[in-house]
Write a protein that holds these residues in place. Structure first.
Motif, PDB file in Angstrom:
ATOM      1  N   ASN A   1       0.840  -1.195   0.000  1.00  0.00           N
ATOM      2  CA  ASN A   1       0.000   0.000   0.000  1.00  0.00           C
ATOM      3  C   ASN A   1       0.876   1.247   0.000  1.00  0.00           C
ATOM      4  O   ASN A   1       2.049   1.190   0.395  1.00  0.00           O
TER       5      ASN A   1
ATOM      6  N   GLY B   1      -3.594   3.392  -9.620  1.00  0.00           N
ATOM      7  CA  GLY B   1      -3.085   2.851  -8.352  1.00  0.00           C
ATOM      8  C   GLY B   1      -3.991   1.755  -7.800  1.00  0.00           C
ATOM      9  O   GLY B   1      -4.983   1.363  -8.430  1.00  0.00           O
TER      10      GLY B   1
ATOM     11  N   GLY C   1      -1.847  -0.849 -10.509  1.00  0.00           N
ATOM     12  CA  GLY C   1      -2.817  -1.617  -9.732  1.00  0.00           C
ATOM     13  C   GLY C   1      -2.228  -2.072  -8.411  1.00  0.00           C
ATOM     14  O   GLY C   1      -1.424  -1.374  -7.798  1.00  0.00           O
TER      15      GLY C   1
ATOM     16  N   VAL D   1      -5.994   1.735  -4.980  1.00  0.00           N
ATOM     17  CA  VAL D   1      -7.335   2.220  -4.648  1.00  0.00           C
ATOM     18  C   VAL D   1      -8.073   2.604  -5.927  1.00  0.00           C
ATOM     19  O   VAL D   1      -9.243   2.254  -6.126  1.00  0.00           O
ATOM     20  N   GLY D   2      -7.366   3.310  -6.807  1.00  0.00           N
ATOM     21  CA  GLY D   2      -7.994   3.795  -8.041  1.00  0.00           C
ATOM     22  C   GLY D   2      -8.516   2.651  -8.895  1.00  0.00           C
ATOM     23  O   GLY D   2      -9.664   2.685  -9.362  1.00  0.00           O
TER      24      GLY D   2
ATOM     25  N   VAL E   1      -9.010   9.380 -14.084  1.00  0.00           N
ATOM     26  CA  VAL E   1      -8.015  10.445 -14.243  1.00  0.00           C
ATOM     27  C   VAL E   1      -6.652   9.884 -13.867  1.00  0.00           C
ATOM     28  O   VAL E   1      -6.462   9.373 -12.761  1.00  0.00           O
TER      29      VAL E   1
ATOM     30  N   SER F   1     -11.545   6.497   6.130  1.00  0.00           N
ATOM     31  CA  SER F   1     -10.320   6.196   6.867  1.00  0.00           C
ATOM     32  C   SER F   1     -10.316   4.708   7.201  1.00  0.00           C
ATOM     33  O   SER F   1     -11.093   4.260   8.042  1.00  0.00           O
ATOM     34  N   SER F   2      -9.461   3.965   6.509  1.00  0.00           N
ATOM     35  CA  SER F   2      -9.490   2.501   6.664  1.00  0.00           C
ATOM     36  C   SER F   2      -8.890   2.055   7.994  1.00  0.00           C
ATOM     37  O   SER F   2      -9.334   1.076   8.587  1.00  0.00           O
TER      38      SER F   2
ATOM     39  N   ASN G   1      -3.680  11.280  -0.500  1.00  0.00           N
ATOM     40  CA  ASN G   1      -2.853  12.485  -0.582  1.00  0.00           C
ATOM     41  C   ASN G   1      -1.637  12.242  -1.484  1.00  0.00           C
ATOM     42  O   ASN G   1      -0.572  12.800  -1.246  1.00  0.00           O
TER      43      ASN G   1
ATOM     44  N   GLY H   1      -2.215  10.422 -14.411  1.00  0.00           N
ATOM     45  CA  GLY H   1      -1.046  11.133 -14.934  1.00  0.00           C
ATOM     46  C   GLY H   1      -0.259  10.257 -15.895  1.00  0.00           C
ATOM     47  O   GLY H   1       0.762  10.689 -16.430  1.00  0.00           O
TER      48      GLY H   1
ATOM     49  N   ASN I   1      -7.868  10.194  -4.864  1.00  0.00           N
ATOM     50  CA  ASN I   1      -6.651   9.650  -4.231  1.00  0.00           C
ATOM     51  C   ASN I   1      -5.524  10.652  -4.172  1.00  0.00           C
ATOM     52  O   ASN I   1      -4.454  10.326  -3.672  1.00  0.00           O
TER      53      ASN I   1
ATOM     54  N   GLY J   1      -5.926   9.347  -9.591  1.00  0.00           N
ATOM     55  CA  GLY J   1      -4.891   8.352  -9.247  1.00  0.00           C
ATOM     56  C   GLY J   1      -5.356   6.976  -9.695  1.00  0.00           C
ATOM     57  O   GLY J   1      -5.143   5.968  -9.023  1.00  0.00           O
TER      58      GLY J   1
HETATM   59  N1  LIG Z   1      -7.946   6.901   3.588  1.00  0.00           N
HETATM   60  C1  LIG Z   1      -7.461   5.687   3.703  1.00  0.00           C
HETATM   61  O1  LIG Z   1      -7.768   4.934   4.612  1.00  0.00           O
HETATM   62  C2  LIG Z   1      -6.527   5.206   2.655  1.00  0.00           C
HETATM   63  C3  LIG Z   1      -6.374   3.841   2.386  1.00  0.00           C
HETATM   64  C4  LIG Z   1      -5.550   3.435   1.327  1.00  0.00           C
HETATM   65  C5  LIG Z   1      -4.878   4.413   0.604  1.00  0.00           C
HETATM   66  N2  LIG Z   1      -5.025   5.720   0.922  1.00  0.00           N
HETATM   67  C6  LIG Z   1      -4.381   6.763   0.151  1.00  0.00           C
HETATM   68  O2  LIG Z   1      -4.855   6.676  -1.174  1.00  0.00           O
HETATM   69  C7  LIG Z   1      -3.835   7.020  -2.092  1.00  0.00           C
HETATM   70  C8  LIG Z   1      -3.641   5.845  -3.049  1.00  0.00           C
HETATM   71  O3  LIG Z   1      -3.139   4.731  -2.345  1.00  0.00           O
HETATM   72  P1  LIG Z   1      -2.718   3.399  -3.119  1.00  0.00           P
HETATM   73  O4  LIG Z   1      -2.359   2.396  -2.094  1.00  0.00           O
HETATM   74  O5  LIG Z   1      -3.732   3.118  -4.164  1.00  0.00           O
HETATM   75  O6  LIG Z   1      -1.345   3.902  -3.809  1.00  0.00           O
HETATM   76  P2  LIG Z   1      -0.783   3.625  -5.285  1.00  0.00           P
HETATM   77  O7  LIG Z   1      -1.142   2.239  -5.695  1.00  0.00           O
HETATM   78  O8  LIG Z   1       0.634   4.049  -5.275  1.00  0.00           O
HETATM   79  O9  LIG Z   1      -1.619   4.637  -6.171  1.00  0.00           O
HETATM   80  C9  LIG Z   1      -1.433   6.010  -6.092  1.00  0.00           C
HETATM   81  C10 LIG Z   1      -1.757   6.628  -7.430  1.00  0.00           C
HETATM   82  O10 LIG Z   1      -1.786   8.042  -7.268  1.00  0.00           O
HETATM   83  C11 LIG Z   1      -1.205   8.673  -8.383  1.00  0.00           C
HETATM   84  N3  LIG Z   1      -0.026   9.424  -7.951  1.00  0.00           N
HETATM   85  C12 LIG Z   1       1.115   8.944  -7.422  1.00  0.00           C
HETATM   86  N4  LIG Z   1       1.960   9.936  -7.149  1.00  0.00           N
HETATM   87  C13 LIG Z   1       1.357  11.069  -7.503  1.00  0.00           C
HETATM   88  C14 LIG Z   1       1.720  12.437  -7.471  1.00  0.00           C
HETATM   89  N5  LIG Z   1       2.893  12.829  -7.003  1.00  0.00           N
HETATM   90  N6  LIG Z   1       0.837  13.333  -7.923  1.00  0.00           N
HETATM   91  C15 LIG Z   1      -0.370  12.956  -8.379  1.00  0.00           C
HETATM   92  N7  LIG Z   1      -0.772  11.661  -8.443  1.00  0.00           N
HETATM   93  C16 LIG Z   1       0.082  10.747  -8.003  1.00  0.00           C
HETATM   94  C17 LIG Z   1      -0.811   7.580  -9.350  1.00  0.00           C
HETATM   95  O11 LIG Z   1      -1.907   7.389 -10.238  1.00  0.00           O
HETATM   96  P3  LIG Z   1      -1.799   7.837 -11.785  1.00  0.00           P
HETATM   97  O12 LIG Z   1      -0.382   7.571 -12.200  1.00  0.00           O
HETATM   98  O13 LIG Z   1      -2.831   6.989 -12.437  1.00  0.00           O
HETATM   99  O14 LIG Z   1      -2.140   9.292 -11.817  1.00  0.00           O
HETATM  100  C18 LIG Z   1      -0.678   6.358  -8.469  1.00  0.00           C
HETATM  101  O15 LIG Z   1      -0.922   5.174  -9.179  1.00  0.00           O
HETATM  102  C19 LIG Z   1      -2.613   7.337  -1.253  1.00  0.00           C
HETATM  103  O16 LIG Z   1      -2.553   8.717  -1.038  1.00  0.00           O
HETATM  104  C20 LIG Z   1      -2.875   6.611   0.043  1.00  0.00           C
HETATM  105  O17 LIG Z   1      -2.213   7.210   1.135  1.00  0.00           O
HETATM  106  C21 LIG Z   1      -5.834   6.126   1.925  1.00  0.00           C
END
Ligand SMILES: NC(=O)c1ccc[n+]([C@@H]2O[C@H](COP(=O)([O-])OP(=O)(O)OC[C@H]3O[C@@H](n4cnc5c(N)ncnc54)[C@H](OP(=O)(O)O)[C@@H]3O)[C@@H](O)[C@H]2O)c1
Length: 326
Positions: free
Chosen positions: A40, A157, A319, A159-160, A177, A267-268, A243, A179, A219, A154
């Motif tokens: 994650n 990723g 993914g 979550v996305g 959406v 918030s997980s 974030n 990048g 995301n 995002g």
């Molecule tokens: N609230 C919660 O409980 C919770 C739980 C899980 C995750 N999250 C948050 O959700 C987000 C995604 O988590 P994930 O585990 O899916 O991570 P991940 O697999 O790394 O996905 C993040 C995605 O965000 C985009 N991204 C990465 N760096 C970026 C940047 N500098 N500027 C803009 N976009 C960027 C990219 O998508 P593209 O390349 O397609 O744009 C990337 O694939 C993170 O911020 C994480 O902290 C929160």
């Protein structure tokens, strides 16, 4: 047992894959023989030392895990039971899932829901759980396909990807959406109807813009979140999940006071257990993504997990990256 363990050494964070004794695991009533975990964003931030996510060190990383109960002092669980844990402190204050064995309090343990096997549960993992939680909250607050397309930022990723597939499966028109537009084919396979870059959205800068979207699962945060809020149709919902692009955002109150738009949190880590169980049960049934098998792009073993965290931080993962703990 083998584990990806994080240490503080001379003021810096250092992660290593080490052999350790199960006796040294943080305490709990349930010992789980881990089978699967996933990388994650939070794990990657922690393991690479980019952000201080650990509340004690040394600690095994990994905020989610699935596996079988090896022993339990909690009468709710028996040896052999298929279970999972996500959040609650796993991999933050208690030894986590990047390990062959995990020991946790019985109150953290979720029985594997019907409709998912142990591997599928971690193809979803914290990422799929959070996407499901976001959609659950949006729909509880009136989101429906008729309100208009839902944007996922995002999108490539963990979550996305889960959010795109879940939304498409529930009849929403999905605007993914990203990048990284080179992954358009992948996003369309997950069910996206449109694939667009953040710049391609042309979000404008007026306090309120055309009401183009029914809602969003975000995301990224920052200017993208602020811009999307100005485009959401009356009584639509935006779930702020992540974030990845930065924590702050500058907005104005007009979307809320003139359009009734809601900004929802998801918030997980500290989601209450009753709601957590409900979401996991839905993930095995009506929220189960049709493209579940497609969401996991790569599987690594414990010795490769640190490199996989670096790859996530350098935005080269796609993914979910699964961790085979066996
Ligand atoms: N609230 C919660 O409980 C919770 C739980 C899980 C995750 N999250 C948050 O959700 C987000 C995604 O988590 P994930 O585990 O899916 O991570 P991940 O697999 O790394 O996905 C993040 C995605 O965000 C985009 N991204 C990465 N760096 C970026 C940047 N500098 N500027 C803009 N976009 C960027 C990219 O998508 P593209 O390349 O397609 O744009 C990337 O694939 C993170 O911020 C994480 O902290 C929160």
């Amino acid at each position: 047992m083998l584990a990806c363990r994080v240490f503080r050494e001379g003021g810096a964070i250092a992660a290593r894959v080490v052999e350790m004794s199960t006796d040294d695991l943080t305490p709990g009533e349930v010992v789980i023989r881990a089978e699967w975990s996933g990388v994650n964003f939070k794990d990657a931030l922690g393991v690479t030392g980019r952000a201080p996510i650990y509340r004690r060190l040394p600690l095994n990383a990994g905020i989610d895990v699935s596996g079988r109960v090896e022993s339990s002092a909690d009468p709710r669980f028996r040896p052999g039971d298929a279970v999972l844990v996500n959040g609650m402190g796993l991999g933050e204050s208690s030894d986590g899932g990047f390990a062959e064995v995990v020991r946790v309090p019985g109150d953290w343990v979720v029985p594997l829901p019907a409709g998912l096997d142990l591997r599928e549960a971690m193809v979803l993992g914290t990422a799929g759980f959070t996407a499901g939680l976001a959609l659950h909250r949006m729909e509880a607050n009136g989101q429906a396909p008729g309100k208009g397309p839902v944007v996922v930022t995002g999108a490539t990723g963990g979550v996305g990807s889960a959010a795109v597939s879940m939304l498409a499966g529930r009849g929403y028109r999905v605007v993914a959406v990203t990048g990284r537009p080179e992954h358009e084919g992948y996003l369309r396979e997950l069910g996206a109807h449109e694939v667009v870059t953040p710049e391609g959205l042309r979000l404008g800068s007026r306090p309120l813009e055309s009401a183009r979207y029914g809602g969003a699962i975000d995301n990224v945060g920052g200017a993208l979140l602020a811009g999307l809020l100005r485009h959401v149709a009356p009584w639509g919902n935006v779930a702020a999940i992540g974030n990845a692009g930065g924590p702050g955002f500058e907005g104005n109150v007009f979307p809320f006071i003139l359009r009734g738009v809601s900004l929802l949190g998801a918030s997980s880590a500290n989601c209450p257990m009753g709601l957590r169980m409900e979401i996991w049960n839905r993930l095995g049934s009506d929220l189960r993504p049709a493209a579940l098998a497609r969401i996991s792009s790569r599987t690594v073993r414990l010795p490769e997990v640190i490199e996989a965290c670096e790859a996530l931080m350098s935005r080269s993962a796609l993914g979910r990256v699964l961790v085979d703990c066996r």
